[in-house]
Design a protein around this motif. Structure first.
Motif, mmCIF file in Angstrom:
data_model
loop_
_atom_site.group_PDB
_atom_site.id
_atom_site.type_symbol
_atom_site.label_atom_id
_atom_site.label_comp_id
_atom_site.label_asym_id
_atom_site.label_seq_id
_atom_site.Cartn_x
_atom_site.Cartn_y
_atom_site.Cartn_z
ATOM 1 N N ASN A 49 0.823 -1.208 0.000
ATOM 2 C CA ASN A 49 0.000 0.000 0.000
ATOM 3 C C ASN A 49 0.855 1.255 0.000
ATOM 4 N N ASN A 50 1.946 1.249 0.775
ATOM 5 C CA ASN A 50 2.853 2.396 0.792
ATOM 6 C C ASN A 50 3.493 2.615 -0.572
ATOM 7 N N LEU A 51 3.896 1.529 -1.220
ATOM 8 C CA LEU A 51 4.489 1.645 -2.559
ATOM 9 C C LEU A 51 3.483 2.205 -3.559
ATOM 10 N N LEU A 52 2.239 1.745 -3.468
ATOM 11 C CA LEU A 52 1.197 2.260 -4.364
ATOM 12 C C LEU A 52 0.916 3.737 -4.099
ATOM 13 N N ASP A 53 0.852 4.123 -2.835
ATOM 14 C CA ASP A 53 0.635 5.531 -2.490
ATOM 15 C C ASP A 53 1.767 6.398 -3.033
ATOM 16 N N HIS A 54 2.993 5.925 -2.871
ATOM 17 C CA HIS A 54 4.150 6.681 -3.364
ATOM 18 C C HIS A 54 4.107 6.803 -4.886
ATOM 19 N N ALA A 55 3.780 5.720 -5.564
ATOM 20 C CA ALA A 55 3.700 5.741 -7.026
ATOM 21 C C ALA A 55 2.606 6.694 -7.499
ATOM 22 N N GLU A 56 1.479 6.698 -6.811
ATOM 23 C CA GLU A 56 0.375 7.578 -7.194
ATOM 24 C C GLU A 56 0.784 9.041 -7.056
ATOM 25 N N LYS A 57 1.533 9.362 -6.010
ATOM 26 C CA LYS A 57 1.981 10.736 -5.807
ATOM 27 C C LYS A 57 2.960 11.168 -6.898
ATOM 28 N N GLN A 58 3.731 10.220 -7.422
ATOM 29 C CA GLN A 58 4.713 10.540 -8.448
ATOM 30 C C GLN A 58 4.096 10.689 -9.838
ATOM 31 N N MET A 59 2.958 10.069 -10.026
ATOM 32 C CA MET A 59 2.332 10.119 -11.353
ATOM 33 C C MET A 59 1.817 11.511 -11.650
ATOM 34 N N GLN A 60 1.959 11.890 -12.888
ATOM 35 C CA GLN A 60 1.430 13.178 -13.309
ATOM 36 C C GLN A 60 0.702 12.984 -14.624
ATOM 37 N N ILE A 61 -0.287 13.817 -14.842
ATOM 38 C CA ILE A 61 -1.079 13.736 -16.060
ATOM 39 C C ILE A 61 -0.922 15.042 -16.822
ATOM 40 N N LEU A 62 -0.624 14.939 -18.097
ATOM 41 C CA LEU A 62 -0.560 16.135 -18.939
ATOM 42 C C LEU A 62 -1.970 16.489 -19.389
ATOM 43 N N LEU A 63 -2.352 17.714 -19.152
ATOM 44 C CA LEU A 63 -3.680 18.185 -19.539
ATOM 45 C C LEU A 63 -3.545 19.493 -20.308
ATOM 46 N N GLU A 64 -4.478 19.737 -21.155
ATOM 47 C CA GLU A 64 -4.490 20.979 -21.905
ATOM 48 C C GLU A 64 -5.226 22.043 -21.101
ATOM 49 N N ASP A 65 -4.584 23.201 -20.920
ATOM 50 C CA ASP A 65 -5.237 24.283 -20.186
ATOM 51 C C ASP A 65 -6.161 25.059 -21.124
ATOM 52 N N PRO A 66 -6.916 26.019 -20.612
ATOM 53 C CA PRO A 66 -7.864 26.764 -21.451
ATOM 54 C C PRO A 66 -7.209 27.492 -22.631
#
Length: 81
Positions: A49-66
């Motif tokens: 669970n700690n490894l998954l939490d850490h991985a989730e925090k590291q993930m980033q999503i590229l999104l298009e702004d307005p």
């Protein structure tokens, strides 16, 4: 059969947890050994669970702004269950 869970990768931890479950499913496991295996299993689950939490925090999503430009935002995943 004690394993230091902090040194395991997520995949290794899951494999070890599966071995523990198979061993606990056998009815011939002495109580003291079963309790020790259960404790190891809990530690492996917590570590995973700690490894998954850490991985989730590291993930980033590229999104298009307005303005049509890409911006980086932290991933926000809903928790199920």
């Amino acid at each position: 059969m004690e394993v230091e869970s902090k040194e395991l990768t997520f995949e290794e931890g899951i494999e070890h947890l599966e071995r523990i479950v198979r061993e606990l499913e056998q009815k011939e496991v002495p109580l003291e050994q079963a309790l020790n295996l259960f404790k190891q299993g809990i530690e492996l689950v917590q570590n995973s669970n700690n490894l998954l939490d850490h991985a989730e925090k590291q993930m980033q999503i590229l999104l298009e702004d307005p303005n049509g430009e890409l911006e980086i935002r932290p991933a926000d995943f809903p928790v199920e269950g």
